[in-house]
Design an enzyme around this catalytic site. Structure first.
Site, PDB file in Angstrom:
ATOM      1  CE  LYS A  54      -3.812  -2.230   2.233  1.00 36.20           C
ATOM      2  NZ  LYS A  54      -4.453  -2.737   3.458  1.00 36.20           N
ATOM      3  CD  GLN A  73      -3.614  -4.470   6.741  1.00 39.52           C
ATOM      4  OE1 GLN A  73      -3.778  -3.248   6.163  1.00 39.52           O
ATOM      5  NE2 GLN A  73      -3.668  -5.415   6.250  1.00 39.52           N
ATOM      6  CG  ASP A 132     -10.116   0.275   4.930  1.00 34.45           C
ATOM      7  OD1 ASP A 132      -9.995  -0.409   3.980  1.00 34.45           O
ATOM      8  OD2 ASP A 132      -9.544   0.065   6.192  1.00 34.45           O
TER       9      ASP A 132
HETATM   10  N1  LIG Z   1      -8.337  -1.968   7.059  1.00 29.03           N
HETATM   11  C1  LIG Z   1      -8.199  -2.804   6.155  1.00 29.03           C
HETATM   12  N2  LIG Z   1      -8.326  -2.921   4.709  1.00 29.03           N
HETATM   13  C2  LIG Z   1      -7.800  -3.594   4.076  1.00 29.03           C
HETATM   14  O1  LIG Z   1      -8.242  -3.196   2.763  1.00 29.03           O
HETATM   15  C3  LIG Z   1      -7.313  -4.796   4.376  1.00 29.03           C
HETATM   16  C4  LIG Z   1      -6.956  -5.045   5.730  1.00 29.03           C
HETATM   17  N3  LIG Z   1      -7.393  -4.289   6.676  1.00 29.03           N
HETATM   18  N4  LIG Z   1      -6.560  -6.221   6.022  1.00 29.03           N
HETATM   19  C5  LIG Z   1      -6.038  -7.262   5.268  1.00 29.03           C
HETATM   20  C6  LIG Z   1      -6.889  -7.118   4.089  1.00 29.03           C
HETATM   21  C7  LIG Z   1      -6.205  -8.037   2.805  1.00 29.03           C
HETATM   22  N5  LIG Z   1      -6.150  -7.105   1.888  1.00 29.03           N
HETATM   23  C8  LIG Z   1      -5.426  -7.667   0.388  1.00 29.03           C
HETATM   24  C9  LIG Z   1      -5.124  -6.453  -0.360  1.00 29.03           C
HETATM   25  C10 LIG Z   1      -4.635  -6.984  -1.463  1.00 29.03           C
HETATM   26  C11 LIG Z   1      -4.249  -7.976  -1.836  1.00 29.03           C
HETATM   27  C12 LIG Z   1      -3.543  -8.498  -3.024  1.00 29.03           C
HETATM   28  O2  LIG Z   1      -3.037  -7.611  -3.925  1.00 29.03           O
HETATM   29  N6  LIG Z   1      -3.342  -9.817  -3.355  1.00 29.03           N
HETATM   30  C13 LIG Z   1      -2.621 -10.353  -4.236  1.00 29.03           C
HETATM   31  C14 LIG Z   1      -1.409 -11.472  -4.072  1.00 29.03           C
HETATM   32  C15 LIG Z   1      -0.743 -11.151  -2.894  1.00 29.03           C
HETATM   33  C16 LIG Z   1       0.149 -12.290  -2.439  1.00 29.03           C
HETATM   34  O3  LIG Z   1       0.805 -12.948  -3.219  1.00 29.03           O
HETATM   35  O4  LIG Z   1       0.229 -12.388  -1.210  1.00 29.03           O
HETATM   36  C17 LIG Z   1      -3.404 -10.877  -5.365  1.00 29.03           C
HETATM   37  O5  LIG Z   1      -4.236 -11.326  -5.107  1.00 29.03           O
HETATM   38  O6  LIG Z   1      -3.246 -11.099  -6.672  1.00 29.03           O
HETATM   39  C18 LIG Z   1      -4.416  -9.054  -1.075  1.00 29.03           C
HETATM   40  C19 LIG Z   1      -5.242  -8.782   0.262  1.00 29.03           C
HETATM   41  C20 LIG Z   1      -6.542  -5.849   2.100  1.00 29.03           C
HETATM   42  N7  LIG Z   1      -6.848  -6.038   3.385  1.00 29.03           N
END
Ligand SMILES: Nc1nc(=O)c2c([nH]1)NC[C@@H]1CN(c3ccc(C(=O)N[C@@H](CCC(=O)O)C(=O)O)cc3)C=[N+]21
Length: 294
Positions: free
Chosen positions: A54, A98, A121
């Site tokens: 991020k 987060q 968020d």
């Molecule tokens: N307040 C808050 N807001 C959030 O938006 C929030 C949070 N807490 N806590 C955790 C989760 C999880 N999350 C992700 C964001 C991007 C990928 C992402 O880009 N994933 C890649 C792969 C990443 C990898 O390889 O581990 C994909 O799917 O291609 C994953 C998970 C946002 N979160």
């Protein structure tokens, strides 16, 4: 395999490029960068990776990132005091705490302390209420990203049968609200639903957000349906490494669906791009009450 693969990475890169253009316009007009504060409590390695991504993407979009890392034993009062300072800081347009927070911290109290107009968020009850009643607010990044992928794939969604599997506050419920706003006929299935497969079989749009690897089977999917897989499940692979899989049996579903998102490279990248988008929108609203086209 017959389904078109929905390239979330490419859609996310295009959205981030549009945001970067909007940011340049904002900087020219306001004389400062949009600012995003990200708060991470504790040392969870997966959370640390997301926060780093991020922060990097914030800088790439031309925005100011403020990272606050607090120890795992931070008290609720200390965290609330930080939120108060970020609420009062005029250089901060968006605040993201987060999740998950350590068990000793009252998550609800922290999330409701964030200024709703900085709540990028979209988790504050005020923004939940705005979404439910059709007012301008902030929509949670993951369902917003899913909707953008569906609109890019299908165009008009009016009249389509949509099934959302999962009823979390973060994905399932806001996703259902967004699809309803698009005039879909929306069903929300969950752990107590008697025959999830029967509901999925009727759906033109399936959004899977249950957090169970390969929960949705290929033979549940209606031929030609659009499948959005929100699941990000880390599983052990046969070679001993770790792999990411979604909530949908991808190979099985891709054989019958019209379009499907992969994991990784589907919804995940859109989540972060939508966070950038929401931050720019927050900055524009705070400075000049304007709504950028994104
Ligand atoms: N307040 C808050 N807001 C959030 O938006 C929030 C949070 N807490 N806590 C955790 C989760 C999880 N999350 C992700 C964001 C991007 C990928 C992402 O880009 N994933 C890649 C792969 C990443 C990898 O390889 O581990 C994909 O799917 O291609 C994953 C998970 C946002 N979160």
């Amino acid at each position: 395999m017959t389904a078109m693969i929905i390239d979330g990475k490419a859609h996310a890169a295009a959205l981030r490029a549009r945001v970067a253009d909007g940011v340049a316009g904002f900087v020219a007009a306001a004389g400062r960068k949009p600012g995003l504060a990200v708060v991470l409590v504790g040392e969870d390695p997966a959370s640390a990776v997301y926060v780093r991504t991020k922060t990097r993407m914030t800088a790439e979009a031309g925005m100011a990132g403020f990272e606050h890392r607090l120890p795992a034993d931070t008290t609720s009062d200390d965290l609330l005091a930080l939120v108060d300072r970020l609420n009062a800081d005029d250089t901060v347009d968006g605040i993201l705490v987060q999740l998950p927070l350590p068990a000793h911290i009252d998550e609800r109290r922290v999330l409701t302390r964030i200024d709703p107009d900085k709540d990028v968020d979209g988790f504050h009850p005020v923004n939940v209420g705005r979404l439910a009643t059709g007012l301008h607010g902030f929509v949670p990044c993951t369902p917003l990203g899913c909707l953008m992928l569906l609109r890019a794939t299908l165009g008009e969604l009016s009249g389509l049968e949509a099934v959302v599997v999962g009823r979390s506050n973060i994905v399932g419920k806001p996703m259902a609200q967004l699809l309803l706003q698009q005039s879909c006929t929306v069903t929300v299935a969950h752990s107590r639903t008697r025959d999830v497969a029967a509901h999925v079989r009727r759906a033109d749009i399936v959004v899977a957000a249950v957090g169970i690897p390969h929960f949705i089977k290929g033979d549940w999917i209606k031929p030609g349906a659009s499948v959005i897989d929100v699941g990000i499940n880390r599983i052990a692979k046969e070679d001993g490494g770790a792999g990411l899989v979604g909530d949908v049996d991808f190979a099985g579903a891709a054989a019958v669906a019209g379009a499907i998102t992969p994991v990784p490279g589907g919804v995940g990248p859109m989540t972060i791009a939508c966070l950038m988008r929401n931050t720019l929108v927050a900055a524009c609203r705070r400075v000049c009450a304007a709504e950028p086209e994104l």
